[in-house]
Design an enzyme around this catalytic site. Structure first.
Site, PDB file in Angstrom:
ATOM      1  N   CYS A 190      -3.131   0.234   7.171  1.00  0.00           N
ATOM      2  CA  CYS A 190      -2.405   1.502   7.039  1.00  0.00           C
ATOM      3  C   CYS A 190      -2.710   2.444   8.207  1.00  0.00           C
ATOM      4  O   CYS A 190      -1.805   3.137   8.691  1.00  0.00           O
ATOM      5  CB  CYS A 190      -2.739   2.153   5.706  1.00  0.00           C
ATOM      6  N   CYS A 218      -6.838   2.153   4.976  1.00  0.00           N
ATOM      7  CA  CYS A 218      -7.470   0.908   5.415  1.00  0.00           C
ATOM      8  C   CYS A 218      -7.030   0.594   6.854  1.00  0.00           C
ATOM      9  O   CYS A 218      -6.209   1.316   7.428  1.00  0.00           O
ATOM     10  CB  CYS A 218      -7.057  -0.221   4.472  1.00  0.00           C
ATOM     11  N   HIS A 249       0.846  -1.194   0.000  1.00  0.00           N
ATOM     12  CA  HIS A 249       0.000   0.000   0.000  1.00  0.00           C
ATOM     13  C   HIS A 249       0.881   1.243   0.000  1.00  0.00           C
ATOM     14  O   HIS A 249       1.985   1.252   0.571  1.00  0.00           O
ATOM     15  CB  HIS A 249      -0.890   0.028   1.237  1.00  0.00           C
ATOM     16  N   GLU A 284       0.733   3.991   1.641  1.00  0.00           N
ATOM     17  CA  GLU A 284       1.066   4.515   2.967  1.00  0.00           C
ATOM     18  C   GLU A 284       2.206   3.732   3.614  1.00  0.00           C
ATOM     19  O   GLU A 284       3.104   4.313   4.224  1.00  0.00           O
ATOM     20  CB  GLU A 284      -0.163   4.461   3.896  1.00  0.00           C
TER      21      GLU A 284
END
Length: 155
Positions: free
Chosen positions: A85, A82, A52, A54
Site C-alpha cells: 500500500c 504495508c 487492502h 488503501e
C-alpha cells in the site's frame, strides 16, 4: 472538516469490515474537501491479497477523478500502510497520508521503513500519524482477540 472527523469516517469503514470478519482497516480519500473514495479491507470477501482498504480507495479515487495522479488528495487510513500500500500511495502520488495506529509488524511508513519520505523515490508524501490512534488501535486489538478466542475454542 478536520483530520479527526475524516478519520472517524475511516473508522466507521473499519467497523464495517469487522462485521464481516475482515481485518478492520478503513480508508477514505478526500479531494477539495469532498470524500471521493470510502472503503475498507476486502481481502477475505474478494479472496484476493490485493483487497487492502488503501488499494481499493486508490482505485475508486482514480475512477472518480479520471486520472491515476492523486496529487491533490489526502488519504485517511486507520492503520499504517504495508509495503504494497505504501508503494501504491507513492505511485499514485497522494499528497498527504493521515493514519491512526502504527503497524509494528508490517508498517512501511514509519515502523519498518519510511517509504513515503524516501528521497530516492520519484514522489514523497506528507505524513501525519497518530490521529485517533487509540480508537484505531483498539478496534484491531478487539478483532484479533476475538479471532484468537475463536481459534482456541475450535481446538
Amino acid at each position: 472538516m478536520i483530520h479527526q472527523d475524516y478519520m472517524q469516517l475511516a473508522l466507521e469503514n473499519a467497523k464495517k469490515a469487522a462485521l464481516v470478519d475482515e481485518v478492520p482497516v478503513g480508508c477514505i480519500i478526500v479531494y477539495n474537501d469532498k470524500i471521493i473514495a470510502s472503503t475498507q479491507n476486502n481481502k477475505k470477501s474478494m479472496n484476493c491479497s490485493l483487497g487492502h482498504a488503501e488499494i481499493e480507495a486508490i482505485k475508486i479515487a482514480c475512477d472518480y477523478l479520471g486520472t491515476w495522479i492523486l496529487d491533490e488528495c489526502t488519504m485517511y487510513v486507520t492503520l499504517e500502510p504495508c509495503p504494497m500500500c505504501a508503494g501504491a500511495i507513492v505511485q499514485s502520488r497522494v499528497k498527504t497520508l493521515v493514519f491512526g495506529a502504527l503497524e509494528p509488524k508490517s508498517g512501511y511508513v514509519m515502523s519498518l521503513h519510511n517509504t513515503l519520505s524516501d528521497s530516492r523515490l520519484n514522489h514523497q508524501v506528507e505524513v501525519i500519524n497518530g490521529v485517533l490512534e487509540q480508537e484505531c488501535s483498539e478496534i484491531l486489538k478487539k478483532f484479533f482477540k476475538k479471532l484468537r478466542n475463536k481459534r482456541k475454542n475450535k481446538k
